[in-house]
Design an enzyme around this catalytic site. Structure first.
Site, PDB file in Angstrom:
ATOM      1  N   CYS A 114       0.813  -1.221   0.000  1.00 45.88           N
ATOM      2  CA  CYS A 114       0.000   0.000   0.000  1.00 45.88           C
ATOM      3  C   CYS A 114       0.845   1.269   0.000  1.00 45.88           C
ATOM      4  CB  CYS A 114      -0.942   0.002   1.195  1.00 45.88           C
ATOM      5  SG  CYS A 114      -2.137  -1.365   1.185  1.00 45.88           S
ATOM      6  N   HIS A 251      -3.222   7.480   1.738  1.00 44.55           N
ATOM      7  CA  HIS A 251      -3.620   6.147   1.297  1.00 44.55           C
ATOM      8  C   HIS A 251      -5.012   5.885   1.845  1.00 44.55           C
ATOM      9  CE1 HIS A 251      -3.994   1.927   0.756  1.00 44.55           C
ATOM     10  NE2 HIS A 251      -3.738   1.624   2.008  1.00 44.55           N
ATOM     11  N   ASN A 281     -10.091   0.120  -0.405  1.00 45.22           N
ATOM     12  CA  ASN A 281      -8.630   0.169  -0.322  1.00 45.22           C
ATOM     13  C   ASN A 281      -8.060  -0.449  -1.593  1.00 45.22           C
ATOM     14  OD1 ASN A 281      -5.909  -0.274   0.191  1.00 45.22           O
ATOM     15  ND2 ASN A 281      -6.214  -0.940   2.303  1.00 45.22           N
TER      16      ASN A 281
END
Length: 324
Positions: A114, A251, A281
């Site tokens: 990520c 993020h 996500n």
């Protein structure tokens, strides 16, 4: 004279299939209300059968090139951040290069899960400052739907697929914090925490991948502390403070982490770009997706000071400060 890596163009691509939270009801012990209240996620996009990470990346790259008014031949380097490549090798970046019809760039992947896009941006910045490249296409692209354990309600409702792209270009600056472009970066890793977030199998060319495993509560605690710290550190390197920030583009892990990090930084949510409700996500794709979406919404404007920050498996985390 100071060389800066400035944003020349942005673009993104989302697969056509939209999966609302309600689709998980009946399949898992979960509800739309449970998912929304704990994550802020309402829907996400999933790639179609046979739709690959490289295909998403190529479409996002094409959008960024169009936005920049450039052709593929104008790009000197391609960096793709992904942890869900089509194959063990070749890299997604070389597949993007071929898909765009570029033959003059060098291309490679970055894998920091990520945090991958932040790491890729920092790498691209270094290549521009060193003179290795004038224009770098930086992409975050993922198909996390390929590595979900559909029986694990704690993870499979969180993730989505997508791609975002940013084109960085060398430009002259005055060497001050008022310059456009990347002003500072701050990167970290700590491999002692690998068990908190990992995939229990490798990429394979026959489509049989491992599944994502996560200790959510532990990741949350690390995320809020480390994201605020790295953002402060990058700002300090640039001679700036949170009060100078126009937008945090974090993020998009979940709304709780985004909100808690902003609070810890002392930045109101009115100055935080949030897209997690619609995208979920998307790992390395989430920051470029959010940048492109926010620019399209009219949130991000020329001259705005932006902080991007992310944390991913490894653990790996970092931030980049840039002026649009």
């Amino acid at each position: 004279m100071t060389i800066r890596a400035v944003v020349r163009g942005v673009g993104h691509y989302l697969p056509a299939r939209v999966v609302e939270n309600a689709e998980f009801e009946g399949k898992l012990d979960t509800t739309d209300e449970w998912i929304r209240s704990r994550t802020g996620i309402e829907r996400r996009h999933f790639a179609a059968e046979g739709e690959t990470t490289s295909q998403l990346a190529i479409k996002a790259a094409a959008a960024a090139l169009a936005d920049a008014g450039l052709s593929a031949a104008d790009i000197d380097a391609i960096v793709v951040a992904t942890s869900t490549p089509d194959f063990t090798f070749p890299s997604v970046a070389t597949m993007v290069q071929a898909g765009l019809g570029n033959t003059n760039a060098f291309a490679f992947d970055v894998q920091a899960v990520c945090a991958g896009f932040v790491f890729a941006l920092a790498n691209a910045n270094g290549m521009i400052l060193s003179g290795q490249a004038k224009r770098v296409l930086v992409i975050g692209a993922e198909t996390f739907s390929r590595i979900m354990d559909w029986a694990d309600r704690g993870t499979c409702v969180l993730f989505g697929d997508g791609a975002g792209a940013v084109i960085l270009e060398a430009a002259e600056g005055a060497g001050t914090a008022a310059d456009r472009g990347i002003l500072a970066s701050d990167l970290h890793s700590d491999g002692r925490y690998r068990e908190l977030l990992y995939v229990d199998g490798g990429v394979s060319t026959n489509g049989q991948s491992g599944h994502l495993r996560m200790q959510g509560n532990a990741v949350f605690k690390h995320a809020v502390q480390k994201l605020a710290e790295t953002a402060h550190a990058a700002l300090a390197k640039a001679g700036l403070t949170p009060e100078d920030v126009s937008w945090i583009v974090p993020h998009q892990a979940n709304l709780r982490i985004i909100t808690a990090t902003a609070e810890r930084m002392g930045v109101p949510m009115e100055r935080v770009v949030v897209t997690v409700a619609d995208h979920g996500n998307t790992s390395a794709a989430s920051i470029p997706l959010a940048l492109s979406t926010a620019r399209a919404r009219g949130q991000i404007k020329a001259g705005d000071l932006i902080v991007t920050e992310a944390i991913g498996g490894g653990l790996a985390w970092g931030s980049v400060v840039l002026r649009w």
